[in-house]
Design a protein around this motif. Structure first.
Motif, PDB file in Angstrom:
ATOM      1  N   GLY A  33      11.418   9.682 -11.247  1.00 23.10           N
ATOM      2  CA  GLY A  33      11.925   8.376 -11.656  1.00 23.10           C
ATOM      3  C   GLY A  33      12.432   7.574 -10.475  1.00 23.10           C
ATOM      4  O   GLY A  33      12.184   6.362 -10.380  1.00 23.10           O
ATOM      5  N   LEU A  34      13.152   8.225  -9.558  1.00 23.61           N
ATOM      6  CA  LEU A  34      13.650   7.540  -8.370  1.00 23.61           C
ATOM      7  C   LEU A  34      12.496   7.090  -7.483  1.00 23.61           C
ATOM      8  O   LEU A  34      12.515   5.991  -6.929  1.00 23.61           O
ATOM      9  CB  LEU A  34      14.591   8.460  -7.582  1.00 23.61           C
ATOM     10  N   ARG A  35      11.474   7.938  -7.380  1.00 16.89           N
ATOM     11  CA  ARG A  35      10.316   7.594  -6.540  1.00 16.89           C
ATOM     12  C   ARG A  35       9.579   6.380  -7.104  1.00 16.89           C
ATOM     13  O   ARG A  35       9.152   5.507  -6.348  1.00 16.89           O
ATOM     14  CB  ARG A  35       9.392   8.807  -6.418  1.00 16.89           C
ATOM     15  N   VAL A  36       9.440   6.317  -8.412  1.00 14.95           N
ATOM     16  CA  VAL A  36       8.791   5.164  -9.029  1.00 14.95           C
ATOM     17  C   VAL A  36       9.622   3.903  -8.824  1.00 14.95           C
ATOM     18  O   VAL A  36       9.089   2.832  -8.494  1.00 14.95           O
ATOM     19  CB  VAL A  36       8.553   5.419 -10.537  1.00 14.95           C
ATOM     20  N   LEU A  37      10.941   4.007  -8.981  1.00 13.22           N
ATOM     21  CA  LEU A  37      11.823   2.861  -8.748  1.00 13.22           C
ATOM     22  C   LEU A  37      11.704   2.375  -7.315  1.00 13.22           C
ATOM     23  O   LEU A  37      11.585   1.167  -7.055  1.00 13.22           O
ATOM     24  CB  LEU A  37      13.267   3.261  -9.063  1.00 13.22           C
ATOM     25  N   PHE A  38      11.733   3.303  -6.376  1.00  7.59           N
ATOM     26  CA  PHE A  38      11.595   2.957  -4.956  1.00  7.59           C
ATOM     27  C   PHE A  38      10.260   2.265  -4.703  1.00  7.59           C
ATOM     28  O   PHE A  38      10.196   1.246  -4.001  1.00  7.59           O
ATOM     29  CB  PHE A  38      11.704   4.228  -4.105  1.00  7.59           C
ATOM     30  N   ALA A  39       9.181   2.796  -5.291  1.00  8.51           N
ATOM     31  CA  ALA A  39       7.855   2.219  -5.090  1.00  8.51           C
ATOM     32  C   ALA A  39       7.766   0.809  -5.644  1.00  8.51           C
ATOM     33  O   ALA A  39       7.190  -0.085  -5.011  1.00  8.51           O
ATOM     34  CB  ALA A  39       6.798   3.115  -5.745  1.00  8.51           C
ATOM     35  N   VAL A  40       8.348   0.594  -6.827  1.00 11.87           N
ATOM     36  CA  VAL A  40       8.325  -0.742  -7.438  1.00 11.87           C
ATOM     37  C   VAL A  40       9.054  -1.747  -6.548  1.00 11.87           C
ATOM     38  O   VAL A  40       8.565  -2.863  -6.309  1.00 11.87           O
ATOM     39  CB  VAL A  40       8.950  -0.702  -8.846  1.00 11.87           C
ATOM     40  N   LEU A  41      10.224  -1.358  -6.035  1.00 15.87           N
ATOM     41  CA  LEU A  41      10.974  -2.252  -5.155  1.00 15.87           C
ATOM     42  C   LEU A  41      10.241  -2.482  -3.841  1.00 15.87           C
ATOM     43  O   LEU A  41      10.282  -3.574  -3.273  1.00 15.87           O
ATOM     44  CB  LEU A  41      12.368  -1.683  -4.903  1.00 15.87           C
ATOM     45  N   LEU A  42       9.542  -1.442  -3.360  1.00 17.15           N
ATOM     46  CA  LEU A  42       8.762  -1.575  -2.133  1.00 17.15           C
ATOM     47  C   LEU A  42       7.623  -2.570  -2.326  1.00 17.15           C
ATOM     48  O   LEU A  42       7.375  -3.426  -1.468  1.00 17.15           O
ATOM     49  CB  LEU A  42       8.209  -0.201  -1.734  1.00 17.15           C
ATOM     50  N   ILE A  43       6.939  -2.474  -3.458  1.00 15.06           N
ATOM     51  CA  ILE A  43       5.845  -3.401  -3.762  1.00 15.06           C
ATOM     52  C   ILE A  43       6.387  -4.825  -3.900  1.00 15.06           C
ATOM     53  O   ILE A  43       5.771  -5.793  -3.429  1.00 15.06           O
ATOM     54  CB  ILE A  43       5.112  -2.954  -5.043  1.00 15.06           C
ATOM     55  N   LEU A  68       0.834  -1.201   0.000  1.00 15.21           N
ATOM     56  CA  LEU A  68       0.000   0.000   0.000  1.00 15.21           C
ATOM     57  C   LEU A  68       0.870   1.252   0.000  1.00 15.21           C
ATOM     58  O   LEU A  68       0.612   2.206  -0.755  1.00 15.21           O
ATOM     59  CB  LEU A  68      -0.917   0.003   1.228  1.00 15.21           C
ATOM     60  N   GLY A  69       1.922   1.249   0.834  1.00 17.91           N
ATOM     61  CA  GLY A  69       2.828   2.394   0.869  1.00 17.91           C
ATOM     62  C   GLY A  69       3.507   2.622  -0.469  1.00 17.91           C
ATOM     63  O   GLY A  69       3.644   3.765  -0.925  1.00 17.91           O
ATOM     64  N   GLY A  70       3.911   1.534  -1.138  1.00 14.63           N
ATOM     65  CA  GLY A  70       4.533   1.668  -2.449  1.00 14.63           C
ATOM     66  C   GLY A  70       3.591   2.270  -3.472  1.00 14.63           C
ATOM     67  O   GLY A  70       3.983   3.139  -4.262  1.00 14.63           O
ATOM     68  N   LEU A  71       2.344   1.834  -3.463  1.00 16.47           N
ATOM     69  CA  LEU A  71       1.354   2.373  -4.402  1.00 16.47           C
ATOM     70  C   LEU A  71       1.087   3.852  -4.136  1.00 16.47           C
ATOM     71  O   LEU A  71       0.965   4.656  -5.069  1.00 16.47           O
ATOM     72  CB  LEU A  71       0.055   1.574  -4.307  1.00 16.47           C
ATOM     73  N   LEU A  72       0.993   4.221  -2.847  1.00 14.09           N
ATOM     74  CA  LEU A  72       0.750   5.626  -2.509  1.00 14.09           C
ATOM     75  C   LEU A  72       1.928   6.513  -2.910  1.00 14.09           C
ATOM     76  O   LEU A  72       1.744   7.627  -3.403  1.00 14.09           O
ATOM     77  CB  LEU A  72       0.477   5.756  -1.006  1.00 14.09           C
ATOM     78  N   VAL A  73       3.148   6.012  -2.704  1.00 13.67           N
ATOM     79  CA  VAL A  73       4.335   6.770  -3.104  1.00 13.67           C
ATOM     80  C   VAL A  73       4.378   6.926  -4.622  1.00 13.67           C
ATOM     81  O   VAL A  73       4.664   8.016  -5.146  1.00 13.67           O
ATOM     82  CB  VAL A  73       5.616   6.074  -2.592  1.00 13.67           C
ATOM     83  N   LEU A 115       9.070  -6.004  -2.403  1.00 17.49           N
ATOM     84  CA  LEU A 115       9.401  -6.446  -1.047  1.00 17.49           C
ATOM     85  C   LEU A 115       8.142  -6.882  -0.308  1.00 17.49           C
ATOM     86  O   LEU A 115       8.132  -7.909   0.376  1.00 17.49           O
ATOM     87  CB  LEU A 115      10.094  -5.311  -0.285  1.00 17.49           C
ATOM     88  N   GLY A 116       7.058  -6.102  -0.453  1.00 19.03           N
ATOM     89  CA  GLY A 116       5.796  -6.481   0.179  1.00 19.03           C
ATOM     90  C   GLY A 116       5.283  -7.806  -0.341  1.00 19.03           C
ATOM     91  O   GLY A 116       4.787  -8.642   0.434  1.00 19.03           O
ATOM     92  N   GLY A 117       5.406  -8.012  -1.651  1.00 21.46           N
ATOM     93  CA  GLY A 117       4.991  -9.286  -2.226  1.00 21.46           C
ATOM     94  C   GLY A 117       5.796 -10.446  -1.687  1.00 21.46           C
ATOM     95  O   GLY A 117       5.269 -11.548  -1.475  1.00 21.46           O
ATOM     96  N   HIS A 118       7.089 -10.195  -1.442  1.00 18.70           N
ATOM     97  CA  HIS A 118       7.948 -11.238  -0.861  1.00 18.70           C
ATOM     98  C   HIS A 118       7.424 -11.661   0.505  1.00 18.70           C
ATOM     99  O   HIS A 118       7.341 -12.859   0.813  1.00 18.70           O
ATOM    100  CB  HIS A 118       9.381 -10.710  -0.744  1.00 18.70           C
ATOM    101  N   TYR A 119       7.057 -10.694   1.337  1.00 20.48           N
ATOM    102  CA  TYR A 119       6.569 -11.026   2.673  1.00 20.48           C
ATOM    103  C   TYR A 119       5.196 -11.691   2.634  1.00 20.48           C
ATOM    104  O   TYR A 119       4.855 -12.480   3.516  1.00 20.48           O
ATOM    105  CB  TYR A 119       6.510  -9.762   3.541  1.00 20.48           C
ATOM    106  N   LEU A 120       4.417 -11.379   1.610  1.00 18.81           N
ATOM    107  CA  LEU A 120       3.099 -11.994   1.485  1.00 18.81           C
ATOM    108  C   LEU A 120       3.180 -13.445   1.024  1.00 18.81           C
ATOM    109  O   LEU A 120       2.387 -14.285   1.456  1.00 18.81           O
ATOM    110  CB  LEU A 120       2.240 -11.210   0.486  1.00 18.81           C
TER     111      LEU A 120
END
Length: 264
Positions: free
Chosen positions: A237-247, A119-124, A249-254
């Motif tokens: 561009g950096l924010r999108v990259l960060f968000a993609v990696l965050l999503i 959720l945080g990645g999508l919002l970012v 990472l979240g998928g990994h934990y799920l």
């Protein structure tokens, strides 16, 4: 020592350098400590036990976060008072939360964290399109930062990860920071907790000191390169990259079956 043994040791030193570089790039480029990748590599490539891998990864993050914070600060992408206000409650809460949560259901907690990170990645990622930015300042800024530090300490203690997945999104969404500034503050804010965590692991003998030179050298080189790249990239561009990696990472934990093992 035989020639074969010498070669094996040299290979391990080379592997430690590569692992450090990966950890450093993750920290410098997107303010993510890399524990999810680094700890399995320390266990698989370096044949460390889970406890030794966590302790050693914590020590490496001290070098990578320090270099990353220095690079961001050198480019005026670090607000030191913000980092200090966040670090204070996090430093106190993280060890307490680790003790409180020792017998909590780890799988359920980490899946809940995975959902929150996605959720945080999508919002970012869609901050501008959705008009999400609180721009908290003035008299409310310090209480907000203390709450951020409290939350980061809880996550660090209960889930056992570094603050990047929590701090940077809250800085971006809650204070309207550009991504580079949010990452610089995130790296600096985690340093006190990383320092105390490294000290505790060293006292317990959980750090494989013989591999620290290669890991630290690679980590600082990776953090230097990653930070330089992040500071060069366009903010969006950096924010999108960060968000993609965050999503991711979240998928990994799920999706990953989780045992009661904490990552640093």
């Amino acid at each position: 020592m035989s020639e074969t043994s010498h070669q094996a040791v040299h290979h391990l030193y080379a592997k430690s350098l590569v692992i450090g570089i990966i950890a450093g790039i993750g920290g410098g480029l997107v303010s993510l400590g890399g524990g999810t990748l680094v700890i399995p590599m320390l266990m698989g490539w370096m044949k460390m036990t889970p406890v030794a891998a966590r302790g050693t990864a914590m020590a490496v993050s001290l070098f990578t976060a320090s270099m990353g914070a220095f690079m961001y600060g050198k480019s005026n992408m670090l607000d030191l008072p913000v980092a200090v206000w966040v670090a204070i409650p996090s430093l106190v809460v993280a060890p307490l939360a680790a003790k409180w949560s020792e017998n909590w259901p780890a799988t359920r907690l980490k899946r809940g964290f995975g959902l929150a990170v996605i959720l945080g990645g999508l919002l970012v990622m869609f901050r501008d399109e959705a008009g999400i930015s609180l721009h908290i300042n003035g008299q409310w800024q310090i209480p907000f930062l203390l709450m951020v530090g409290l939350f980061e300490g809880l996550v660090a203690g209960v889930i056992g990860i570094s603050g990047g997945p929590v701090l940077a999104p809250l800085f971006v969404l809650g204070m309207g920071m550009p991504q580079q500034l949010a990452q610089g503050c995130s790296l600096a804010a985690r340093l006190p907790a990383v320092g105390t965590g490294t000290w505790e692991n060293w006292k317990l003998g959980n750090i494989q000191m013989r591999w620290i030179p290669g890991l630290a050298l690679g980590g600082m080189a990776g953090a230097w390169a990653g930070s330089r790249t992040a500071l060069w990239l366009p903010e969006h561009g950096l924010r999108v990259l960060f968000a993609v990696l965050l999503i991711t990472l979240g998928g990994h934990y799920l999706t990953t079956s989780t045992h009661h093992i904490r990552h640093s």
